[in-house]
Motif scaffolding. Structure first.
Motif, PDB file in Angstrom:
ATOM      1  N   VAL A  15      50.670  67.729  60.891  1.00  0.00           N
ATOM      2  CA  VAL A  15      49.384  68.297  60.498  1.00  0.00           C
ATOM      3  C   VAL A  15      49.111  68.042  59.024  1.00  0.00           C
ATOM      4  CG1 VAL A  15      48.143  70.468  60.173  1.00  0.00           C
ATOM      5  CG2 VAL A  15      49.399  70.056  62.290  1.00  0.00           C
ATOM      6  N   LEU A  16      50.152  68.204  58.185  1.00  0.00           N
ATOM      7  CA  LEU A  16      49.973  67.974  56.753  1.00  0.00           C
ATOM      8  C   LEU A  16      49.625  66.522  56.459  1.00  0.00           C
ATOM      9  CD1 LEU A  16      52.896  70.101  55.297  1.00  0.00           C
ATOM     10  CD2 LEU A  16      50.464  70.589  55.180  1.00  0.00           C
ATOM     11  N   LEU A  17      50.292  65.603  57.147  1.00  0.00           N
ATOM     12  CA  LEU A  17      50.009  64.194  56.915  1.00  0.00           C
ATOM     13  C   LEU A  17      48.614  63.830  57.399  1.00  0.00           C
ATOM     14  CD1 LEU A  17      53.439  62.558  57.829  1.00  0.00           C
ATOM     15  CD2 LEU A  17      52.446  62.902  55.574  1.00  0.00           C
ATOM     16  N   ALA A  18      48.193  64.449  58.492  1.00  0.00           N
ATOM     17  CA  ALA A  18      46.843  64.189  58.974  1.00  0.00           C
ATOM     18  C   ALA A  18      45.813  64.681  57.971  1.00  0.00           C
ATOM     19  CB  ALA A  18      46.627  64.878  60.324  1.00  0.00           C
ATOM     20  N   ALA A  19      46.077  65.865  57.416  1.00  0.00           N
ATOM     21  CA  ALA A  19      45.172  66.396  56.388  1.00  0.00           C
ATOM     22  C   ALA A  19      45.148  65.503  55.173  1.00  0.00           C
ATOM     23  CB  ALA A  19      45.604  67.815  55.993  1.00  0.00           C
ATOM     24  N   SER A  20      46.326  64.920  54.848  1.00  0.00           N
ATOM     25  CA  SER A  20      46.409  64.015  53.709  1.00  0.00           C
ATOM     26  C   SER A  20      45.534  62.801  53.931  1.00  0.00           C
ATOM     27  CB  SER A  20      47.855  63.593  53.491  1.00  0.00           C
ATOM     28  OG  SER A  20      47.940  62.704  52.401  1.00  0.00           O
ATOM     29  N   LYS A  32      42.239  54.685  44.073  1.00  0.00           N
ATOM     30  CA  LYS A  32      43.223  55.648  43.616  1.00  0.00           C
ATOM     31  C   LYS A  32      42.688  56.384  42.403  1.00  0.00           C
ATOM     32  CE  LYS A  32      47.624  53.800  45.285  1.00  0.00           C
ATOM     33  NZ  LYS A  32      49.009  53.413  44.902  1.00  0.00           N
ATOM     34  N   GLN A  33      42.835  57.706  42.425  1.00  0.00           N
ATOM     35  CA  GLN A  33      42.383  58.505  41.301  1.00  0.00           C
ATOM     36  C   GLN A  33      43.515  58.746  40.310  1.00  0.00           C
ATOM     37  OE1 GLN A  33      39.088  61.480  42.424  1.00  0.00           O
ATOM     38  NE2 GLN A  33      40.614  61.729  44.025  1.00  0.00           N
ATOM     39  N   ASN A  34      43.146  58.778  39.035  1.00  0.00           N
ATOM     40  CA  ASN A  34      44.104  59.152  38.005  1.00  0.00           C
ATOM     41  C   ASN A  34      44.306  60.668  38.023  1.00  0.00           C
ATOM     42  OD1 ASN A  34      44.032  56.414  36.921  1.00  0.00           O
ATOM     43  ND2 ASN A  34      42.025  56.973  36.092  1.00  0.00           N
ATOM     44  N   VAL A  35      45.349  61.109  37.338  1.00  0.00           N
ATOM     45  CA  VAL A  35      45.602  62.545  37.194  1.00  0.00           C
ATOM     46  C   VAL A  35      45.893  62.855  35.730  1.00  0.00           C
ATOM     47  CG1 VAL A  35      47.081  64.493  37.812  1.00  0.00           C
ATOM     48  CG2 VAL A  35      46.515  62.773  39.539  1.00  0.00           C
ATOM     49  N   LEU A  36      45.161  63.818  35.192  1.00  0.00           N
ATOM     50  CA  LEU A  36      45.458  64.397  33.881  1.00  0.00           C
ATOM     51  C   LEU A  36      45.957  65.813  34.136  1.00  0.00           C
ATOM     52  CD1 LEU A  36      45.451  64.499  30.787  1.00  0.00           C
ATOM     53  CD2 LEU A  36      43.019  65.104  30.892  1.00  0.00           C
ATOM     54  N   LYS A 122      54.875  58.237  40.624  1.00  0.00           N
ATOM     55  CA  LYS A 122      55.489  56.995  40.139  1.00  0.00           C
ATOM     56  C   LYS A 122      55.892  56.110  41.311  1.00  0.00           C
ATOM     57  CE  LYS A 122      59.485  55.426  37.393  1.00  0.00           C
ATOM     58  NZ  LYS A 122      60.691  55.891  36.660  1.00  0.00           N
ATOM     59  N   ASN A 123      56.478  56.698  42.338  1.00  0.00           N
ATOM     60  CA  ASN A 123      56.886  55.931  43.518  1.00  0.00           C
ATOM     61  C   ASN A 123      55.696  55.357  44.271  1.00  0.00           C
ATOM     62  OD1 ASN A 123      59.548  56.536  42.952  1.00  0.00           O
ATOM     63  ND2 ASN A 123      59.695  58.201  44.434  1.00  0.00           N
ATOM     64  N   ALA A 124      54.526  55.972  44.079  1.00  0.00           N
ATOM     65  CA  ALA A 124      53.311  55.500  44.737  1.00  0.00           C
ATOM     66  C   ALA A 124      52.554  54.475  43.901  1.00  0.00           C
ATOM     67  CB  ALA A 124      52.406  56.688  45.054  1.00  0.00           C
ATOM     68  N   GLY A 125      53.155  54.027  42.796  1.00  0.00           N
ATOM     69  CA  GLY A 125      52.544  52.985  41.982  1.00  0.00           C
ATOM     70  C   GLY A 125      51.825  53.473  40.748  1.00  0.00           C
ATOM     71  N   TYR A 126      51.874  54.753  40.464  1.00  0.00           N
ATOM     72  CA  TYR A 126      51.224  55.302  39.282  1.00  0.00           C
ATOM     73  C   TYR A 126      52.093  55.065  38.042  1.00  0.00           C
ATOM     74  CZ  TYR A 126      47.520  57.910  41.704  1.00  0.00           C
ATOM     75  OH  TYR A 126      46.411  58.256  42.428  1.00  0.00           O
ATOM     76  N   TYR A 127      51.417  54.942  36.899  1.00  0.00           N
ATOM     77  CA  TYR A 127      52.116  54.913  35.617  1.00  0.00           C
ATOM     78  C   TYR A 127      52.166  56.350  35.128  1.00  0.00           C
ATOM     79  CZ  TYR A 127      53.991  52.675  31.463  1.00  0.00           C
ATOM     80  OH  TYR A 127      54.832  52.251  30.465  1.00  0.00           O
ATOM     81  N   GLU A 378      47.915  65.361  48.251  1.00  0.00           N
ATOM     82  CA  GLU A 378      46.874  65.167  49.262  1.00  0.00           C
ATOM     83  C   GLU A 378      45.568  64.675  48.648  1.00  0.00           C
ATOM     84  OE1 GLU A 378      48.196  67.898  53.003  1.00  0.00           O
ATOM     85  OE2 GLU A 378      46.300  68.311  52.028  1.00  0.00           O
ATOM     86  N   VAL A 379      45.222  65.213  47.496  1.00  0.00           N
ATOM     87  CA  VAL A 379      44.002  64.766  46.824  1.00  0.00           C
ATOM     88  C   VAL A 379      44.053  63.259  46.547  1.00  0.00           C
ATOM     89  CG1 VAL A 379      42.745  64.878  44.639  1.00  0.00           C
ATOM     90  CG2 VAL A 379      43.383  66.982  45.807  1.00  0.00           C
ATOM     91  N   CYS A 380      45.231  62.773  46.164  1.00  0.00           N
ATOM     92  CA  CYS A 380      45.372  61.368  45.772  1.00  0.00           C
ATOM     93  C   CYS A 380      45.942  60.485  46.882  1.00  0.00           C
ATOM     94  CB  CYS A 380      46.249  61.273  44.523  1.00  0.00           C
ATOM     95  SG  CYS A 380      45.501  62.045  43.073  1.00  0.00           S
ATOM     96  N   GLY A 381      46.074  61.028  48.070  1.00  0.00           N
ATOM     97  CA  GLY A 381      46.502  60.215  49.198  1.00  0.00           C
ATOM     98  C   GLY A 381      47.953  59.792  49.152  1.00  0.00           C
ATOM     99  N   ILE A 382      48.809  60.638  48.604  1.00  0.00           N
ATOM    100  CA  ILE A 382      50.232  60.330  48.494  1.00  0.00           C
ATOM    101  C   ILE A 382      50.998  61.104  49.559  1.00  0.00           C
ATOM    102  CG2 ILE A 382      52.271  60.584  47.014  1.00  0.00           C
ATOM    103  CD1 ILE A 382      50.433  60.096  44.626  1.00  0.00           C
ATOM    104  N   THR A 383      51.860  60.407  50.280  1.00  0.00           N
ATOM    105  CA  THR A 383      52.638  61.030  51.344  1.00  0.00           C
ATOM    106  C   THR A 383      53.469  62.182  50.791  1.00  0.00           C
ATOM    107  OG1 THR A 383      52.765  58.944  52.542  1.00  0.00           O
ATOM    108  CG2 THR A 383      54.367  60.636  53.139  1.00  0.00           C
ATOM    109  N   LEU A 384      53.469  63.296  51.506  1.00  0.00           N
ATOM    110  CA  LEU A 384      54.189  64.473  51.046  1.00  0.00           C
ATOM    111  C   LEU A 384      55.684  64.332  51.297  1.00  0.00           C
ATOM    112  CD1 LEU A 384      51.881  67.295  52.462  1.00  0.00           C
ATOM    113  CD2 LEU A 384      51.796  66.233  50.216  1.00  0.00           C
ATOM    114  N   PRO A 385      56.506  64.516  50.272  1.00  0.00           N
ATOM    115  CA  PRO A 385      57.956  64.545  50.502  1.00  0.00           C
ATOM    116  C   PRO A 385      58.339  65.683  51.445  1.00  0.00           C
ATOM    117  CG  PRO A 385      57.461  64.285  48.166  1.00  0.00           C
ATOM    118  CD  PRO A 385      56.164  64.619  48.843  1.00  0.00           C
TER     119      PRO A 385
END
Length: 481
Positions: A15-20, A32-36, A122-127, A378-385
């Motif tokens: 369910v969580l992944l579907a919501a993601s 992909k959105q940045n995060v501050l 970082k694992n999802a390609g973010y700096y 979830e906001v940024c489309g990253i799989t939840l650990p």
């Protein structure tokens, strides 16, 4: 009313992944959105956007107008080191196991190897970059970052050096330092520019990094940690001058709550500084509040520098902005100064999230800090650990009137606390953590300031039994071993 039987029914991973997956199409204006990610030390909800008629915080109030502001956000442990380790790993503290329990907590020691929030990005390609105080210890979980964490000076990572060399910008003779801690006065109003203080240097570094990050061909996760209004309450004089001390209201409940457990002693932190004499005196209350407000206005200005640069660079439309205080802070309520209690002043904290192309508003639903990690993923489309114990509040970001949690679960010392919209119940244990030795119930409908422990009243006993049953199940749920 309190219905603990289903409060924390955890949704399935599917369910969580579907919501993601749904969240990506719903929220992302670009691929992909940045995060501050901005975290402020010891910032309680004493802001204009939280209804304060005293604090002058124009930049935070402007951000709030564009954000979902969580009016009922709670830390999971009211101390910096443990709170940051918990929220950055998405895992609850555990006072039985000894996980995330005090200021000196290191996540790499208490929960080694787990994927932290910045490491997931970082694992999802973010700096990923860390500036200032993000983890309590700048060298904790350095694998989370694409570069070594940046601090103003090495002294920032050592409390003894930090307090002696890197805080006060006026010369302090050794004789005027605290004999045990070697810390100076608890407050200072030096007539100096912002650049004399660490938070301005952190802000200017963040501005420079935003310019560099804009040129990179990849999304970024920029974490910026400001130190004020943490003790000592030091800020340039111009921020003190924003306030008239005689107009500052002080707490009208400057007395210990009736029937409160003796295990609740309040923080001793402020007594590690000089110029702290009679903390019950009205003059001290007024000066200390004045000092705290000056620091809040100072850090508001530094945050404004960063947010203005984000806007100027054209990054605001594709950057999620998160701002939080790592826990609350007593400003003389019950004659307590600091965090380190299970009362609402120490556990209630500010949290606001601005997402591009999503409506802003005020949320009255309870959220916990362990919820921040899954929400940002979830906001940024990253799989939840798999290890996460929090719950995404993405539905609230889409609709601020949506309900998220029925209660918050908080731990400190030998006690645990459950907060609902109507009640706050806490119980404290013996050294074995197996026997309840004291308890407190505050009915916020008739006692919003938590001045009287009502746990002994007959009419609350069925409610207390439900709280106890819930706590028992929750303690088992969060235990990892």
């Amino acid at each position: 009313m309190f219905y603990p039987s289903f409060f924390y029914r955890k949704p399935s991973r599917a369910v969580l992944l579907a919501a993601s997956c749904l969240s990506v199409s719903a929220l992302q204006a670009q691929e992909k959105q940045n995060v501050l990610f901005i975290v402020v030390d010891d910032l309680r909800p004493e802001l204009g956007c939280y209804g304060s008629d005293v604090a002058i915080t124009p930049h935070l109030d402007k951000l709030a107008e564009q954000s979902v502001v969580f009016q009922k956000a709670y830390c999971n442990v009211p101390v910096s080191g443990a709170s940051r380790s918990s929220l950055l790993t998405g895992v609850y503290p555990d006072i039985v196991e000894g996980r995330f329990v005090d200021a000196e907590t290191r996540s790499e020691k208490d929960l080694p190897g787990v994927v932290t929030l910045p490491l997931a990005f970082k694992n999802a390609g973010y700096y990923t970059l860390s500036l200032g105080k993000v983890f309590h210890h700048f060298d904790d979980r350095t694998d989370s970052w694409s570069e070594s964490p940046w601090i103003v000076s090495p002294a920032s990572g050592d409390w003894a050096l930090y307090n002696k060399w890197n805080v006060w910008k006026t010369e302090i003779p050794e004789a005027e330092l605290h004999p045990q801690s070697h810390r100076g006065p608890y407050c200072e109003a030096a007539d100096v520019p912002d650049s004399c203080y660490e938070d301005n240097q952190i802000a200017r570094k963040a501005v420079a990094e935003l310019n560099r990050l804009k040129e990179m061909d990849r999304p970024f996760f920029l974490a910026v940690g400001f130190r004020k209004p943490h003790l000592p309450f030091i800020a340039p004089k111009k921020y003190w001058d924003l306030y008239r001390r005689e107009d500052i209201k002080i707490a009208d409940n400057r007395y210990r709550p009736e029937g409160l457990s003796e295990q609740v002693q309040g923080s001793r932190e402020i007594f590690q500084y000089t110029r702290v004499t009679d903390t019950s005196a009205e003059d001290f209350h007024r000066e200390a509040r004045h000092a705290y407000y000056a620091c809040v206005s100072f850090v508001d200005a530094q945050i404004g520098l960063v947010l203005d640069e984000l806007e100027r660079l054209g990054l605001a439309d594709n950057t999620v902005v998160v701002l939080l205080g790592d826990h609350g802070w007593h400003l003389g309520e019950h004659d307590f100064w600091g965090k380190h209690t299970l009362l609402q002043q120490a556990t209630h904290a500010p949290l606001m999230v601005r997402c591009p192309d999503v409506a802003s508003g005020q949320s009255r639903s309870i959220v916990e800090f362990v919820d921040i990690y899954p929400s940002l993923c979830e906001v940024c489309g990253i799989t939840l650990p798999e290890h996460l114990q929090g719950r995404s509040f993405l539905p609230v970001l889409k609709n601020p009137e949506a309900k998220h949690r029925d209660c918050a679960f908080i731990q400190w010392g030998k006690g645990v606390n459950v907060v609902t919209p109507e009640f706050s119940y806490a119980e404290w244990y013996d050294k074995s953590q197996s026997r309840v030795v004291d308890e407190a119930l505050f009915d916020h409908r008739r006692d919003p300031q938590e001045n009287r422990n009502a746990a002994g009243e007959k009419k609350y006993q069925k409610l207390i039994k439900r709280f106890k049953d819930f706590i028992g199940r929750k303690r088992q749920e969060i235990h990892l071993r």
